[in-house]
Scaffold this motif. Structure first.
Motif, mmCIF file in Angstrom:
data_model
loop_
_atom_site.group_PDB
_atom_site.id
_atom_site.type_symbol
_atom_site.label_atom_id
_atom_site.label_comp_id
_atom_site.label_asym_id
_atom_site.label_seq_id
_atom_site.Cartn_x
_atom_site.Cartn_y
_atom_site.Cartn_z
ATOM 1 N N GLU B 230 1.016 -1.104 -0.387
ATOM 2 C CA GLU B 230 -0.007 0.029 -0.253
ATOM 3 C C GLU B 230 0.864 1.385 0.088
ATOM 4 O O GLU B 230 0.246 2.144 0.109
ATOM 5 N N PHE B 231 2.005 1.527 0.222
ATOM 6 C CA PHE B 231 2.989 2.245 0.108
ATOM 7 C C PHE B 231 3.588 1.826 -0.821
ATOM 8 O O PHE B 231 4.635 2.115 -1.329
ATOM 9 N N ILE B 232 2.696 3.562 -1.265
ATOM 10 C CA ILE B 232 3.535 4.014 -2.649
ATOM 11 C C ILE B 232 3.682 5.256 -2.309
ATOM 12 O O ILE B 232 3.180 6.512 -2.724
ATOM 13 N N GLN B 486 -5.428 1.834 -14.630
ATOM 14 C CA GLN B 486 -4.451 2.236 -14.592
ATOM 15 C C GLN B 486 -4.985 3.047 -14.409
ATOM 16 O O GLN B 486 -5.153 4.323 -13.270
ATOM 17 N N GLN B 487 -6.392 3.966 -14.964
ATOM 18 C CA GLN B 487 -7.215 4.466 -14.156
ATOM 19 C C GLN B 487 -8.324 4.540 -12.588
ATOM 20 O O GLN B 487 -7.908 5.452 -11.949
ATOM 21 N N ALA B 488 -8.648 3.402 -12.890
ATOM 22 C CA ALA B 488 -8.909 2.878 -11.116
ATOM 23 C C ALA B 488 -7.843 3.249 -10.068
ATOM 24 O O ALA B 488 -8.464 4.507 -9.335
ATOM 25 N N MET B 489 -6.762 2.906 -10.551
ATOM 26 C CA MET B 489 -5.591 3.259 -9.766
ATOM 27 C C MET B 489 -5.355 4.382 -9.257
ATOM 28 O O MET B 489 -5.303 5.094 -7.715
ATOM 29 N N THR B 490 -5.813 4.882 -10.334
ATOM 30 C CA THR B 490 -5.317 6.861 -10.359
ATOM 31 C C THR B 490 -6.695 7.390 -9.386
ATOM 32 O O THR B 490 -6.155 8.697 -9.094
ATOM 33 N N ASP B 491 -7.181 7.363 -9.761
ATOM 34 C CA ASP B 491 -8.831 7.929 -9.142
ATOM 35 C C ASP B 491 -8.651 7.414 -7.669
ATOM 36 O O ASP B 491 -9.164 8.223 -6.646
ATOM 37 N N TYR B 492 -8.605 5.940 -7.324
ATOM 38 C CA TYR B 492 -8.962 5.596 -5.865
ATOM 39 C C TYR B 492 -8.114 5.482 -5.283
ATOM 40 O O TYR B 492 -7.933 5.110 -4.402
ATOM 41 N N VAL B 493 -6.488 5.143 -5.287
ATOM 42 C CA VAL B 493 -5.680 4.866 -4.851
ATOM 43 C C VAL B 493 -4.604 5.397 -4.407
ATOM 44 O O VAL B 493 -3.349 5.055 -4.851
ATOM 45 N N ASN B 494 -4.689 6.362 -4.475
ATOM 46 C CA ASN B 494 -3.812 7.790 -4.957
ATOM 47 C C ASN B 494 -3.640 8.649 -4.118
ATOM 48 O O ASN B 494 -3.113 7.677 -2.974
ATOM 49 N N GLU B 500 -14.056 3.581 0.874
ATOM 50 C CA GLU B 500 -14.868 3.523 -0.246
ATOM 51 C C GLU B 500 -14.393 3.784 -1.955
ATOM 52 O O GLU B 500 -14.724 2.962 -2.311
ATOM 53 N N GLY B 501 -13.652 4.634 -1.714
ATOM 54 C CA GLY B 501 -12.515 5.195 -2.814
ATOM 55 C C GLY B 501 -12.403 3.558 -3.294
ATOM 56 O O GLY B 501 -11.564 2.624 -4.308
ATOM 57 N N VAL B 502 -11.317 3.140 -2.554
ATOM 58 C CA VAL B 502 -10.649 1.464 -2.221
ATOM 59 C C VAL B 502 -11.308 0.891 -2.570
ATOM 60 O O VAL B 502 -10.664 -0.333 -3.311
#
Lengths: 296, 611
Positions: B230-232, B486-494, B500-502
């Protein structure tokens, strides 16, 4: 198959027709995303100043060849019409064409920031890095071809083995017998000497220079600008001893070394890292003369 | 079938250093890499190498800064090893001829970097990674080490005992990009994964398109746990249009961040009253996005990084490369105007769980560099700490894989009966694939336990997988799945994450997994088929993205780069532990191991992290 053949400009143009239908791509998520980005950008521009939000497209003519696939065994050019975005590079455009129109369109690329050296192409008749060539600087249609004077593997991919062999032929590694012995002690180097080798150390091995060089095209054994520049980096570095420098000059002044260069400056013109390659070669010629005089 | 003592997968900084170390230890070593070594993404690193070289600095200060920067999630034995070994390894690079920038007395230059108590970032212009990469490759050429370049490793050959701790890695399977040939590579002594990060799991990233988490995905499917995924790290200064990195060196040299109102927001709004622009990267990235979210961003998207006041001479001397990048990729002249910047995915602190010798829980399998998690960086990596990690742990992994003795490791690896299992109600089962024929590398059935059998099975499985992808005539193309992921990760795991987003991201990732079952490769050719290569990479991205999102969901606290809306504090009572995710049947999927804060001579007590 070598791109040298493609030097006849008229020949391939006749075979483009069948590809037009490929332009009708479904709206993929990626496409929607790019569309959204474009809309945002246009909206921004429109609100900032007057803006010109109309849809522009880029016309690419891309070299295609695959030794295995029946309809690609004869080299041809395919047309792609790609939506234009401000700041778009040649690499962006061919990636768009690949991801939306034809996934078999093949080229090397990786970093997208002019440091990995993978995407040197022949664009509108000149060797350039796809990722740092702005579409807006080019006249259309934009012809994208593989680097001339190298064997084509497929589409825009050329065989780099010969280039690597030449790079390896100049003993491209630091050689010094005289390292400082103290714990954590570095070799000293003056700022001036570091500055002296700075430009030569920027080479990213893209092969644009070698491809542009007439001498290399005619003499397969010519070391070529990139390899000579690599040797320059070491030969001019004061951290290496004088004997090693002489050893390096002997490698460089051999039959297929620096003396083959006819100072046409084509390598210097195409180098995407602005390395003064021709000057480096000239300087090494002078060094070689000086050493020879000393010996005689 | 090819055979060597040590197989190094990937040829960036860590892989090259591992190969040299294994060679020096007397092993017959080969590198197998999908890119020619000089194309590796190490070459894009700009800032420098942290190493305590000078009077007034020492390794203990470096270790302290690193531990604080990690938000107390680094393991002390790893952090201290990094700080102790970095000086020698850095000087070693100098002895190999690396063109470092120099001081008037001819010594190598160092500069300040974020989160450092001493200016110990040793640099070569703003292109330190380029010089490190080329210098290391020169050493590989000098030693005549065999390099199989443009060979894409797609699977590990491991035995399949039920417990991954009992498994052995005997080699890899690779696909020759130029010819399409699939071959086994037997490793008599060990395999070192040095495949880099998974940046392409995100839409806006500073990473190369080749950074697809291949090593992490392969190790995961072979049973090695992935740790702290999770650490990005989101780098505060990437160019908005392309994600191209603008080095922290700009701020290190005195560059200033402004919002749209011309305010120096790091101070004006109290994000970092002491360090300002040179606070830790996570702090600066959040500050920038907060400015944008509160309406003070430029064009509602980014902020300005201004270096004009440094003067042309200093910029040309130390940051020239930045001028080129800003001009070529954003059309901005850094000498006459400020540069637009915003946070971009930059680095994965997590990775394949290893000990300080680079070893995983699978015998004969090692990992080093960004694909590994030793763990040095914990919750947040300090700028200038990635390059020393490559050379310090690349060397250790290569040496150990070749049979060298580094002593007993203090860091444990692999699932054990006494670890803590996760009890969160997960919305999906991690790793649940249901995808054949390219499922797990070891199914735990205990049927294949020897070298020949594991290699034979792995090669067979990859040939089947590739045949299937090439022979299938229609279905979904990978690029659609990849861009959705890619879009999902940048939208919700940024940078900013909500429960809810994750959860939404996990649902989309699961959809990607399902869609991938219908994926096909349109290009029928065996010659340089990048369509096929990218399709295989996309599968790796799905696996890795899922672990990133899962980790982000279970860790209900705010630590380092991991920010959760519902949990606005660091919870030391509960969360001084690593998140581990394993893909092995019959074992818990998500579990935890306590962080080691006891160093050689002192214990690192968690403190409030302020800059």
């Amino acid at each position: 198959m070598s791109t040298q053949r493609q030097k006849q400009p008229d020949e391939p143009e006749t075979q483009e027709a069948p590809t037009d239908q490929e332009m009708k791509a479904e709206a993929s998520p990626q496409q929607k995303r790019l569309q959204r980005k474009r809309e945002q950008q246009s909206a921004r521009e429109a609100s900032a100043d007057e803006g010109e939000p109309e849809e522009e497209t880029v016309h690419l003519k891309v070299f295609r060849y695959d030794p295995e696939v029946a309809d690609k065994q004869e080299p041809r050019f395919d047309d792609f019409h790609v939506p234009f975005e401000k700041g778009m590079t040649v690499l962006d455009a061919v990636m768009y064409a690949r991801d939306h129109f034809d996934s078999s369109l093949t080229f090397r690329h990786s970093c997208r920031q002019a440091v990995c050296g993978s995407d040197a192409f022949f664009v509108n008749g000149k060797q350039r890095l796809g990722c740092k060539t702005q579409i807006s600087d080019l006249s259309q249609p934009i012809r994208v071809e593989p680097l001339p004077h190298q064997e084509v593997v497929k589409d825009l991919v050329v065989d780099m083995d010969h280039f690597y062999e030449q790079m390896h032929a100049v003993e491209p590694y630091f050689q010094s017998e005289d390292l400082p012995q103290g714990e954590l002690e570095e070799q000293r180097q003056s700022r001036e000497n570091r500055e002296k080798i700075k430009m030569s150390s920027r080479c990213i091995w893209c092969g644009a220079c070698m491809s542009s060089c007439n001498i290399a095209a005619g003499d397969n054994q010519y070391l070529g600008p990139a390899a000579i520049n690599k040797a320059y980096k070491f030969a001019m570095d004061d951290r290496e001893e004088e004997e090693i420098k002489e050893h390096r000059l002997r490698i460089l002044e051999q039959e297929h070394g620096v003396w083959r260069c006819q100072t046409q400056f084509s390598c210097t013109e195409v180098c995407p890292k602005d390395i003064p390659l021709t000057e480096h070669i000239q300087e090494l010629k002078r060094e070689a003369v000086k050493k020879n005089l000393k010996f005689w | 079938m090819y055979e060597h003592d040590v197989i190094v997968v990937g040829a960036g900084g860590a892989g090259l250093r591992a190969a040299v170390a294994a060679h020096e230890a007397g092993a017959d070593v080969a590198m197998v890499t999908k890119l020619h070594p000089v194309r590796s993404h190490t070459g894009a690193a700009e800032g420098g190498i942290n190493a305590a070289l000078r009077e007034g600095d020492d390794w203990e200060l470096h270790a302290y800064d690193t531990m604080k920067g990690s938000d107390y999630l680094g393991d002390a034995p790893a952090v201290e090893t990094l700080a102790q070994d970095a000086p020698e390894e850095t000087i070693n690079l100098e002895h190999w001829g690396m063109p470092f920038s120099r001081e008037d007395d001819g010594t190598v230059s160092q500069r300040p970097f974020g989160g450092l108590s001493f200016p110990r970032t040793t640099y070569a212009g703003a292109e330190t990674g380029h010089h490190l990469l080329h210098t290391m490759y020169e050493q590989v050429v000098k030693r005549g080490i065999e390099v199989y370049d443009e060979w894409f490793v797609t699977r590990l050959a491991v035995t399949d005992e039920p417990d991954p701790n009992d498994r052995t890695c005997h080699g890899v399977v690779a696909y020759d990009v130029q010819t399409g040939k699939i071959e086994g590579f037997k490793a008599r002594k060990g395999v070192v994964l040095a495949t880099g990060g998974p940046g392409q799991a995100f839409d806006h990233t500073t990473n190369a398109v080749s950074c697809t988490g291949d090593g992490q995905a392969m190790a995961y499917r072979a049973g090695a746990p992935l740790e702290d995924m999770e650490f990005i790290q989101f780098h505060p200064t990437s160019l908005p249009s392309t994600g191209v990195l603008i080095s922290e060196g700009v701020r290190g040299e005195g560059g200033i961040l402004y919002n749209d109102e011309g305010e120096r927001f790091m101070f004006e709004y109290g994000y970092a009253n002491n360090s300002g622009e040179l606070a830790s990267r996570d702090v600066v990235a959040r500050a920038e996005l907060t400015e944008v979210n509160e309406g003070r961003g430029v064009n509602d998207e980014y902020v300005h990084l201004d270096m004009r006041h440094l003067g042309e001479e200093r910029i040309m001397d130390r940051l020239e490369n930045i001028l080129h990048l800003a001009e070529d990729f954003e059309g901005v002249d850094g000498l006459v105007e400020p540069m637009p910047v915003k946070p971009g995915q930059h680095y994965a602190m997590g990775g394949i769980e290893t000990d300080e010798n680079g070893a995983t829980c699978i015998d004969g399998l090692y990992a080093a560099g960004e694909c590994a998690c030793v763990s040095v960086h914990g919750g947040n990596r300090l700028g200038g700490n990635a390059l020393p990690e490559l050379i310090v742990f690349g060397k250790r992994a290569g040496y150990h894989a070749a049979g060298g003795d580094l002593g007993e490791a203090e860091i444990e690896t692999g699932y054990a009966d006494d670890v803590e299992d996760d009890d969160t109600d997960l919305p999906i089962t991690p790793g649940e694939a249901g995808i054949e024929p390219e499922g797990v590398a070891a199914d735990g059935s205990g049927q294949v336990t020897d070298a020949a059998g594991s290699l034979e099975r792995a090669v067979e499985a990859e040939r089947e997988r590739v045949d299937h992808l090439l022979e299938k005539d229609d279905g979904v193309q990978h690029s659609e799945i990849r861009s959705k992921l890619q879009q999902a990760m940048t939208d919700y795991v940024n940078v900013f994450r909500t429960e809810e987003g994750v959860k939404k991201a996990l649902k989309i990732i699961r959809e990607c997994r399902q869609e991938y079952q219908d994926v096909y490769v349109a290009d029928p050719s065996r010659t340089f088929n990048t369509d096929l290569q990218h399709t295989i990479e996309t599968r790796n991205l799905i696996d890795v993205a899922e672990t990133i999102a899962l980790g982000a969901l279970v860790r209900d606290e705010f630590r380092g780069a991991h920010w959760r809306k519902e949990h606005q504090e660091r919870k030391d009572d509960e969360w001084l532990k690593h998140t581990l995710i394993s893909w092995d049947r019959g074992k818990p999927s998500v579990w935890y191991r306590p962080v080691i804060l006891e160093g050689e001579e002192k214990t690192y007590e968690p403190k409030v992290r302020s800059y």
